[in-house]
Design a protein around this motif. Structure first.
Motif, PDB file in Angstrom:
ATOM      1  N   LEU A   1       7.599   4.663  -0.786  1.00  0.00           N
ATOM      2  CA  LEU A   1       7.683   6.152  -0.560  1.00  0.00           C
ATOM      3  C   LEU A   1       9.327   6.406  -1.052  1.00  0.00           C
ATOM      4  N   ARG A   2       9.392   6.296   0.494  1.00  0.00           N
ATOM      5  CA  ARG A   2      10.512   6.594   1.521  1.00  0.00           C
ATOM      6  C   ARG A   2      11.930   6.239   0.157  1.00  0.00           C
ATOM      7  N   THR A   3      11.723   4.671  -0.028  1.00  0.00           N
ATOM      8  CA  THR A   3      12.870   3.581  -1.394  1.00  0.00           C
ATOM      9  C   THR A   3      12.959   4.658  -2.812  1.00  0.00           C
ATOM     10  N   VAL A   4      11.862   5.297  -3.082  1.00  0.00           N
ATOM     11  CA  VAL A   4      11.702   5.810  -4.072  1.00  0.00           C
ATOM     12  C   VAL A   4      12.571   7.049  -4.031  1.00  0.00           C
ATOM     13  N   THR A   5      12.106   7.733  -3.367  1.00  0.00           N
ATOM     14  CA  THR A   5      12.851   8.702  -2.834  1.00  0.00           C
ATOM     15  C   THR A   5      14.406   8.692  -3.017  1.00  0.00           C
TER      16      THR A   5
ATOM     17  N   LYS B   1      19.723  -0.531  -5.450  1.00  0.00           N
ATOM     18  CA  LYS B   1      18.824  -1.315  -4.670  1.00  0.00           C
ATOM     19  C   LYS B   1      17.340  -0.746  -4.809  1.00  0.00           C
ATOM     20  N   VAL B   2      16.387  -1.438  -4.871  1.00  0.00           N
ATOM     21  CA  VAL B   2      14.978  -0.667  -4.982  1.00  0.00           C
ATOM     22  C   VAL B   2      14.239  -1.803  -4.044  1.00  0.00           C
ATOM     23  N   PHE B   3      12.887  -1.334  -4.446  1.00  0.00           N
ATOM     24  CA  PHE B   3      11.947  -2.518  -3.847  1.00  0.00           C
ATOM     25  C   PHE B   3      10.546  -2.567  -4.501  1.00  0.00           C
TER      26      PHE B   3
ATOM     27  N   LYS C   1       2.638   0.288   3.927  1.00  0.00           N
ATOM     28  CA  LYS C   1       4.236   0.018   2.645  1.00  0.00           C
ATOM     29  C   LYS C   1       3.947   0.998   1.996  1.00  0.00           C
ATOM     30  N   GLN C   2       3.157   2.155   2.115  1.00  0.00           N
ATOM     31  CA  GLN C   2       3.030   2.722   1.105  1.00  0.00           C
ATOM     32  C   GLN C   2       3.755   4.355   1.555  1.00  0.00           C
ATOM     33  N   THR C   3       3.955   4.408   3.221  1.00  0.00           N
ATOM     34  CA  THR C   3       5.310   5.012   3.045  1.00  0.00           C
ATOM     35  C   THR C   3       6.427   4.605   3.132  1.00  0.00           C
TER      36      THR C   3
END
Length: 243
Positions: A163-167, A189-191, A158-160
Motif C-alpha cells: 500500500l505504501r509503494t502504491v501510494t 519503480k513499482v513493486f 507485505k500488505q502494508t
C-alpha cells in the motif's frame, strides 16, 4: 545504506545520511557492523558487479545501470529533453540523464544530494506545492520525461508495504499527468507484480504505450520492476478516448 534505500521517498531522519560511500568506507563499515544482517548486506554490496561498475564509471549508485538498461529497451532518454527526477538521491539517474544529452535536469528529494554539474537539485517534498512550483520554475518549459525511483520504507508486512509503494507510484503518476509535455514519457519503480489495475488503466488512458521492464541490474531477488509509459496524450483525456 544501499542505493535503493537512499532513493526511498521518506521523511528526513534526525541525522541525515550522506551518499557516495567509497569501497574503503564500506570495508570499514563491514568491520564494525554489529548485526548479522548488516554484515550480509555489506558483503553483498562489496561483491556486487554493478557496485564495482558504478564506482569505476563514476556513477553515484548502481541504480544508474537500471536506467541505462531501461533506456536500452524503451528508448526514453533523448537529447535536448527537459527531465524531472522524483526522489533523486543520490543522483545516479541524474548523471545518466545528462550523459544521454538532456538539456535540463531537475531533481528533488527529501534527502540532501550533492550538486551535479548541469543539473538543479532541490531538497524538498513533492507533496509541497511550493517545492513543486520551484522544481517546475527551474525548467524552461514542461518536462518531456518524469522519472521516479521512489520506494517506501519496508515494514516487513507485505500488505502494508504494498500500500505504501502504491501510494508513491500514484503520487508520481499524478505528477506526470499534471505536468508532462504532450508526447512526453514517464518511468517509475513499482513493486508487487507491477501497477495496480486502476493505475494501469489510468496510464493507458493518458499514454499511447505502457509496459513493465525488469532491468538486469535489478537484483533477481528484488520485487521491483519499472513501468514505462510513452506518448503522453494530455491531462484532459477521458477513459475510453483514443487520443
Amino acid at each position: 545504506m544501499s542505493d535503493e534505500e537512499k532513493r526511498r521517498w521518506k521523511k528526513p531522519a534526525t541525522e541525515k545520511t550522506g551518499s557516495g560511500r567509497s569501497v574503503t568506507e564500506r570495508k570499514v563499515i563491514a568491520r564494525n557492523a554489529r548485526t548479522e544482517s548488516s554484515k550480509k548486506w555489506i558483503e553483498r554490496q562489496l561483491q556486487d558487479p554493478y557496485v564495482r561498475k558504478a564506482i569505476d564509471a563514476g556513477y553515484r549508485s548502481r541504480a544508474a545501470y537500471k536506467l541505462l538498461e531501461i533506456d536500452e529497451e524503451a528508448h526514453i532518454l533523448k537529447r535536448g529533453q527537459r527531465i524531472i527526477d522524483l526522489g533523486c538521491a543520490p543522483g545516479g539517474w541524474i548523471q545518466v540523464a545528462l550523459l544521454k544529452g538532456a538539456a535540463e535536469v531537475v531533481g528533488i528529494d527529501l534527502l540532501p544530494v550533492q550538486t551535479i554539474d548541469g543539473a538543479t537539485i532541490f531538497e524538498g517534498d513533492v507533496n509541497n506545492p511550493d517545492d513543486v512550483r520551484a522544481v517546475l520554475a527551474a525548467l524552461s518549459g514542461p518536462p518531456d520525461l518524469v522519472l521516479s525511483d521512489m520506494a517506501a520504507n519496508t515494514t516487513g508486512h507485505k500488505q502494508t508495504d504494498h500500500l505504501r509503494t502504491v501510494t508513491l507510484v500514484e503520487l508520481a503518476v499524478d505528477f506526470a499527468i499534471t505536468h508532462l509535455a504532450p508526447g512526453g514519457a514517464f518511468c517509475s519503480k513499482v513493486f508487487q507484480g507491477g501497477t495496480t489495475q486502476e493505475l494501469l488503466v489510468t496510464l493507458k488512458t493518458h499514454f499511447k504505450t505502457v509496459k513493465h521492464i525488469k532491468p538486469p541490474a535489478s537484483r533477481s531477488g528484488s520485487p521491483e520492476i519499472f513501468v514505462v509509459a510513452k506518448g503522453f496524450k494530455g491531462a484532459n483525456v477521458r477513459k475510453g478516448e483514443n487520443g
